[in-house]
Design an enzyme around this catalytic site. Structure first.
Site, PDB file in Angstrom:
ATOM      1  CG  ASP A 214      42.330  35.282  44.053  1.00  0.00           C
ATOM      2  OD1 ASP A 214      41.759  36.751  43.046  1.00  0.00           O
ATOM      3  OD2 ASP A 214      40.214  35.055  43.784  1.00  0.00           O
ATOM      4  CD  GLU A 274      41.061  40.593  44.656  1.00  0.00           C
ATOM      5  OE1 GLU A 274      40.632  41.163  43.166  1.00  0.00           O
ATOM      6  OE2 GLU A 274      40.827  39.623  44.324  1.00  0.00           O
TER       7      GLU A 274
END
Length: 530
Positions: A214, A274
């Site tokens: 993330d 990401e």
């Protein structure tokens, strides 16, 4: 022309299995509810593994299921090495992992290194400690500006709205690029890096096959935390561009090198980042031989529905990985962005275009990520104000509705909410009336459904030699179309011209719409064997 899927065929094998794998994102709250509380959980995923086997995916990415106060629905992690009781426990996770592996499906999990929950033991200790203490050194605490320190240390905005700083009672401020409940960690602190390694090893030792990282362009902050400069013409702060000091600082690559060092000790594991970085060369830096195996390239997700935009997205995505060891990594939807059925116009039009986009995505060389519900052609659902739960809604002063519309639970069976998602009708986000035809049960028996198209496409991708190779060659195509050929002989033609176009020569393997009389209709795609 939809061939009979062969879900039992051998899936991608070997240590580099991820290079052309199809990953399936499970947004855990919305996938399947196994205990009847209206919220998805690990037991629900276990119960729906047969669906994923029949679909033909190679691997799962499961969003955070760790203990969390749920200020950002799990991305505010209070303990990264345990399971949130609402989702199950470690024994349930181990059972899911074993059953998925037995079914030939690998399992990757979310790693959330940039920040913790404000309820994390470390942050609670930091609040109890004094300025300059070792406890505060794990996070980004600073003195405020102005004569009494009443102004934030810099002008950075939070991604979720409002300032990226909150003040504590003793007068210091702490940084949170997202919600105040998500304080940023300081990765110049060796203890922070060591704890990330401990988290990785905890899950790798249990047998997970990798991680989705993330905010993989976060973690590092520029020295001195300088103000962001206003954009030249608007006076607004530069958001995610070259002047956005919150992300893509060069120091982040040292974190990824450390991550890779750990992964290399577990052969066959991988990480995908990401990385919201638009510049091809900057994004490629994350894919150097000692960093990430994969990085999401969001250009396909953000492209307009036109031949020029879609081709441009493919060209830039392939240019990014050229010269790196990594393959391209394609995504059309996820839990943070509007679903592509809705982006492409919604209703029958959006569904027709989404079917074509699926064949485009799955024909491209490299790895592909599907978002739960893509295979059912789910649209976004506009919810009433009182049902919204995304922190963006409150943080923006109700100016932005947030991401709830793309997070509606998956419909499995029946004709009324909750369509088999849960044993109760009310779910954590309400499900709309009229979704009976979209359920997995209804679509499984319809050879013309979106689900049948995905099953057929994944079966072909998994078994046909025409998908060989990690490159493509652009072919001449009618105006408003794009066409390419893979080294193995696959030809993909996408028509967004507004008119029917003639099919190229070759055997039709699969089409997103009927192709009578040798023509491909508008907003459709076809796979051919050259």
């Amino acid at each position: 022309m939809i061939p009979d899927p062969s879900p039992t065929a051998a899936r991608t094998t070997g240590p580099d299995w991820w290079r052309d794998a199809v990953f399936y994102q499970v947004y855990i709250r919305s996938f399947a509810d196994g205990n009847g509380d209206g919220v998805g959980d690990l037991a629900g995923i276990r119960a729906r593994l047969p669906h994923l086997v029949d679909l033909g995916v190679d691997a799962l990415w499961i969003t955070p299921f760790y203990p969390s106060p749920m200020a950002d629905h799990g991305y505010d992690v209070a303990d990264p090495r345990d399971v949130e009781p609402a989702f199950g426990d470690l024994a349930e996770f181990d059972a899911l992992l074993a059953e998925a592996h037995a079914a030939g499906i690998r399992v990757t999990v979310d790693l959330v290194p940039n920040h913790t929950s404000d309820r994390h033991a470390w942050f609670q200790a930091a609040l109890a400690a004094h300025p300059g203490s070792p406890e505060r050194a794990r996070y980004v605490f600073r003195e405020g500006r102005g004569p009494d320190g009443a102004e934030p240390p810099n002008n950075w905005p939070s991604v979720f709205g409002g300032p990226a700083w909150s003040r504590v009672p003793d007068g210091q401020w702490y940084l949170h690029l997202f919600a105040p409940e998500q304080p940023d960690l300081d990765f110049t602190n060796p203890e922070v890096l060591a704890d990330l390694e401990a988290t990785m090893r905890f899950w790798l030792d249990r047998g997970v096959d990798g991680f989705r990282i993330d905010v993989a362009h976060g973690m590092a902050k520029p020295e001195g935390l300088p103000d962001m400069l206003p954009m030249e013409d608007t006076g607004l702060l530069d958001d995610h561009g070259p002047g956005d000091h919150r992300f893509d600082d060069d120091g982040v690559h040292e974190v990824h090198r450390h991550v890779r060092t750990v992964l290399d000790q577990y052969p066959g594991t991988m990480a995908v980042g990401e990385v919201w970085v638009s510049d091809d060369d900057r994004l490629a830096r994350y894919l150097r031989p000692d960093e990430l195996q994969l990085a999401f390239n969001f250009k396909l997700l953000t492209a307009e529905w036109s031949a020029d935009d879609l081709r441009d997205a493919v060209v830039h995505s392939l240019a990014t990985v050229e010269g790196t060891p990594a393959p391209a990594c394609w995504v059309l939807s996820n839990h943070d962005r509007p679903r592509h059925v809705t982006r492409y116009g919604g209703g029958e039009l959006g569904t027709r275009r989404a079917r074509a986009a699926a064949l485009l995505q799955l024909a491209l060389p490299g790895a592909a990520y599907l978002y739960n519900g893509d295979e059912l052609g789910l649209p976004d659902v506009e919810l009433p104000d009182e049902a919204l739960q995304d922190p963006i809604w409150e943080r923006s002063g109700h100016a932005e509705r947030g991401r709830d519309a793309c997070r509606i639970p998956v419909p499995w069976s029946g004709t009324e909410p909750s369509y088999g998602f849960s044993s109760r009708p009310d779910t954590w986000l309400p499900m709309p009336e009229g979704w009976g035809p979209l359920t997995a049960e209804a679509q499984a028996g319809d050879p013309g459904s979106v689900l049948s198209l995905y099953r057929a496409a994944l079966a072909l991708r998994r078994t046909s030699p025409v998908f060989a190779g990690e490159s493509l060659t652009w072919l001449p195509a009618p105006d408003g179309c794009l066409a390419f050929r893979r080294p193995g002989g696959l030809v993909c033609l996408l028509n967004v011209s507004g008119d029917d176009v003639p099919l190229p020569e070759g055997e039709v393997l699969l089409a997103s719409a009927d192709v009578p009389s040798g023509v491909l209709p508008d907003d459709a795609a076809v796979w051919l064997r050259a």
